[in-house]
Design an enzyme around this catalytic site. Structure first.
Site, short mmCIF file in Angstrom:
data_model
loop_
_atom_site.label_atom_id
_atom_site.label_comp_id
_atom_site.label_asym_id
_atom_site.label_seq_id
_atom_site.Cartn_x
_atom_site.Cartn_y
_atom_site.Cartn_z
N ASP A 81 -26.23 0.22 -12.05
CA ASP A 81 -25.37 -0.19 -10.94
C ASP A 81 -25.39 -1.70 -10.82
O ASP A 81 -26.16 -2.38 -11.51
CB ASP A 81 -25.76 0.49 -9.62
CG ASP A 81 -24.51 0.85 -8.79
OD1 ASP A 81 -23.65 -0.04 -8.61
OD2 ASP A 81 -24.40 2.00 -8.36
N PRO A 100 -27.00 6.15 -5.15
CA PRO A 100 -28.47 6.02 -5.08
C PRO A 100 -29.23 6.82 -6.14
O PRO A 100 -30.43 6.93 -6.10
CB PRO A 100 -28.78 6.57 -3.68
CG PRO A 100 -27.73 7.59 -3.44
CD PRO A 100 -26.48 7.07 -4.11
N GLY A 101 -28.50 7.39 -7.11
CA GLY A 101 -29.17 7.99 -8.25
C GLY A 101 -29.20 9.51 -8.29
O GLY A 101 -29.83 10.08 -9.18
N LYS A 146 -26.97 11.83 -9.15
CA LYS A 146 -26.44 12.44 -10.37
C LYS A 146 -27.30 12.09 -11.58
O LYS A 146 -27.51 12.92 -12.46
CB LYS A 146 -24.99 12.00 -10.60
CG LYS A 146 -24.03 12.47 -9.52
CD LYS A 146 -22.63 11.96 -9.78
CE LYS A 146 -21.75 12.11 -8.57
NZ LYS A 146 -22.16 11.19 -7.47
N ASP A 175 -22.56 -4.82 -14.25
CA ASP A 175 -21.26 -4.72 -13.63
C ASP A 175 -20.37 -3.87 -14.54
O ASP A 175 -20.08 -4.25 -15.67
CB ASP A 175 -20.66 -6.13 -13.46
CG ASP A 175 -19.36 -6.13 -12.68
OD1 ASP A 175 -18.68 -5.09 -12.64
OD2 ASP A 175 -19.01 -7.20 -12.11
N CYS A 201 -21.97 3.99 -12.32
CA CYS A 201 -22.07 3.47 -10.94
C CYS A 201 -22.99 4.42 -10.19
O CYS A 201 -22.54 5.24 -9.41
CB CYS A 201 -20.69 3.39 -10.29
SG CYS A 201 -19.52 2.36 -11.21
N ALA A 202 -24.29 4.29 -10.45
CA ALA A 202 -25.21 5.40 -10.22
C ALA A 202 -25.84 5.49 -8.84
O ALA A 202 -26.29 6.57 -8.44
CB ALA A 202 -26.33 5.33 -11.28
N ASP A 252 -18.58 8.10 -11.79
CA ASP A 252 -18.32 8.42 -10.38
C ASP A 252 -18.04 7.09 -9.70
O ASP A 252 -18.97 6.41 -9.26
CB ASP A 252 -19.52 9.14 -9.76
CG ASP A 252 -19.23 9.60 -8.35
OD1 ASP A 252 -18.10 10.03 -8.08
OD2 ASP A 252 -20.13 9.52 -7.49
N CYS A 258 -15.13 10.58 -4.55
CA CYS A 258 -15.29 11.35 -3.30
C CYS A 258 -14.07 11.10 -2.41
O CYS A 258 -14.20 10.82 -1.23
CB CYS A 258 -16.59 11.01 -2.58
SG CYS A 258 -16.79 9.26 -2.15
#
Length: 453
Positions: free
Chosen positions: A288, A267-268, A270, A315, A264-265, A333, A386
């Site tokens: 994503d 805005p990228g 990581k 998905d 689930c990357a 994440d 988070c």
């Protein structure tokens, strides 16, 4: 020219009455009025964010001075009074008289002339009696007292007290109300002289730069009006990222040549950090759910000039057979309640609901059931969120070890000295006010090797 205070009230109505996200509303309005003086824009941003952040406390004050409870006021008047009380209590640079007069004018302008006297009376009464405002006593009702003092829903205060204890909860709630500097991650392969030149160039724009104590490439920036315009941004020399997020790739223990999946990357951040740690080797698959999200990833990938990374839509809830046991590291994440970043997105506290936390835990487990299959035997699943909710964090990590052939592996070898002890059992809960990061959870899980027959 638009009246700044009127604009603020309309934005608050959109956020507090219609449930729009605070950061999206602010971003949209600031883009629309980008031509306005920077002081006007700063005033508008602080007024809206501050009123949202302090809304529970403000409503408590209003209810002491108004015969009409805030919940029964007309929406425009409610948010006009809220923003005015925020100015009276928390913005010393604005004279009380000006706050009251502007509010009365706005009420009349928007068709509430018959309520001008009510608005004027409530605000002038509060202005005259600021020092005499009564707040709930902690000795009588700790939950209510903390809820009002820190503008946090009572059910959430109760939950935090139960899970984190009074001292950590108090420090956390205080931290959420403090202004935090933005953190950036410098490219790790910058030489000492390149790093020095970049920091010097950024500071010449009027920003203050300071090294973050946890990671050598992490820096705090204060006083930046627009990060996108800073030297080095367009060249891909740094990325805006919280240190808690940077620790994910540290804890993954990435080695050159690894194949990595970021589920689930967007805005990228990581994905890019992982690709840079590979030093041009291996591959990061950054995925994503939508075209909008993958466009954000690609934008950052291009700016950071990352070659060893593929971006794709997918998905995470749907199992992908071709990814089975392909990856050395899977970064999960996952979507979460975001309770750890309430200091940056104050309206999260109002969007969060008890039942919503349970449905998020179910969604996370739905994704994790797929994620575990993508890890090679002996590989690593790095689970992170988070948030500061045990149901989404520790409970999920323990559930993984009971349901699948994974064991928690110590984070200590990968953490800065100050965090090593806390991460020794394979899980780390970062708490604002206790740690110098957002609220964030990290768990490192290793997949068992296939047994020889």
């Amino acid at each position: 020219m638009e009246n700044i205070r009127e604009l603020a009230v309309d934005m608050l109505s959109e956020i507090m009455e219609e449930g729009s996200y605070c950061h999206l509303v602010i971003r949209s309005v600031l883009q629309k009025y980008n031509y306005r003086d920077s002081r006007d824009k700063a005033f508008l941003k602080r007024l809206v964010e501050g009123t949202v952040e302090r809304c529970i406390q403000i409503d408590y004050v209003l209810d002491q001075f108004s015969k009409v409870p805030t919940v029964k006021m007309k929406p425009f008047i409610r948010n006009l009074l809220r923003s005015s009380v925020y100015q009276l209590l928390f913005m010393d640079s604005v004279p009380d008289r000006a706050v009251c007069n502007e509010a009365v004018k706005l009420a009349g302008k928007r068709g509430f002339r018959q309520l001008s006297g009510f608005v004027n009376g409530v605000l002038r009464n509060i202005a005259r009696n600021k020092e005499q405002i009564c707040f709930p006593e902690e000795e009588k009702d700790l939950v209510k007292a903390l809820s009002v003092k820190f503008s946090m829903p009572a059910w959430l205060v109760e939950k935090l007290l139960k899970e984190q204890g009074e001292e950590k909860t108090r420090r956390m709630l205080e931290a959420f109300l403090q202004t935090k500097p933005v953190t950036i991650r410098l490219k790790e392969d910058l030489s000492a002289s390149e790093k020095e030149r970049l920091i010097s160039a950024i500071e010449k724009t009027g920003c203050k730069m300071s090294a973050h104590p946890y990671l050598p490439y992490a820096y705090c920036i204060e006083g930046a009006e627009g990060l996108l315009a800073l030297p080095g941004f367009e060249e891909g020399l740094f990325q805006v990222q919280d240190v808690s997020s940077m620790l994910v790739c540290e804890c993954a223990g990435i080695r050159e040549g690894d194949r990595i999946l970021d589920l689930c990357a967007a805005p990228g951040g990581k994905s890019i950090h992982a690709a840079q740690k590979l030093k041009g080797t291996g591959l990061v698959v950054s995925r994503d759910i939508s075209e909008e999200k993958t466009a954000l990833i690609r934008e950052n990938q291009q700016r950071m000039k990352i070659q060893n990374m593929e971006v794709s839509e997918g998905d995470a809830r749907i199992f992908c057979e071709e990814d089975k046991e392909v990856y050395d590291v899977v970064l999960a994440d996952l979507p979460c309640s975001g309770l750890g970043i309430m200091g940056k997105k104050p309206d999260i506290r109002y969007h969060a609901k008890k039942e919503g936390l349970e449905s998020l835990k179910a969604l996370q487990r739905e994704i994790l059931k797929n994620a575990v299959s993508y890890v090679k035997p002996g590989g690593i699943l790095l689970y992170s969120t988070c948030t500061i909710n045990q149901g989404e964090n520790e409970e999920n990590a323990v559930w993984l070890t009971r349901q699948f052939p994974f064991g928690l592996e110590s984070l200590s070898p990968y953490l800065p000295e100050v965090l090593k002890e806390e991460g020794k059992d394979g899980m780390l809960q970062l708490i604002p006010g206790v740690h110098e990061t957002d609220g964030f959870f990290i768990a490192r899980l290793k997949k068992q090797e296939n047994k020889q027959t």
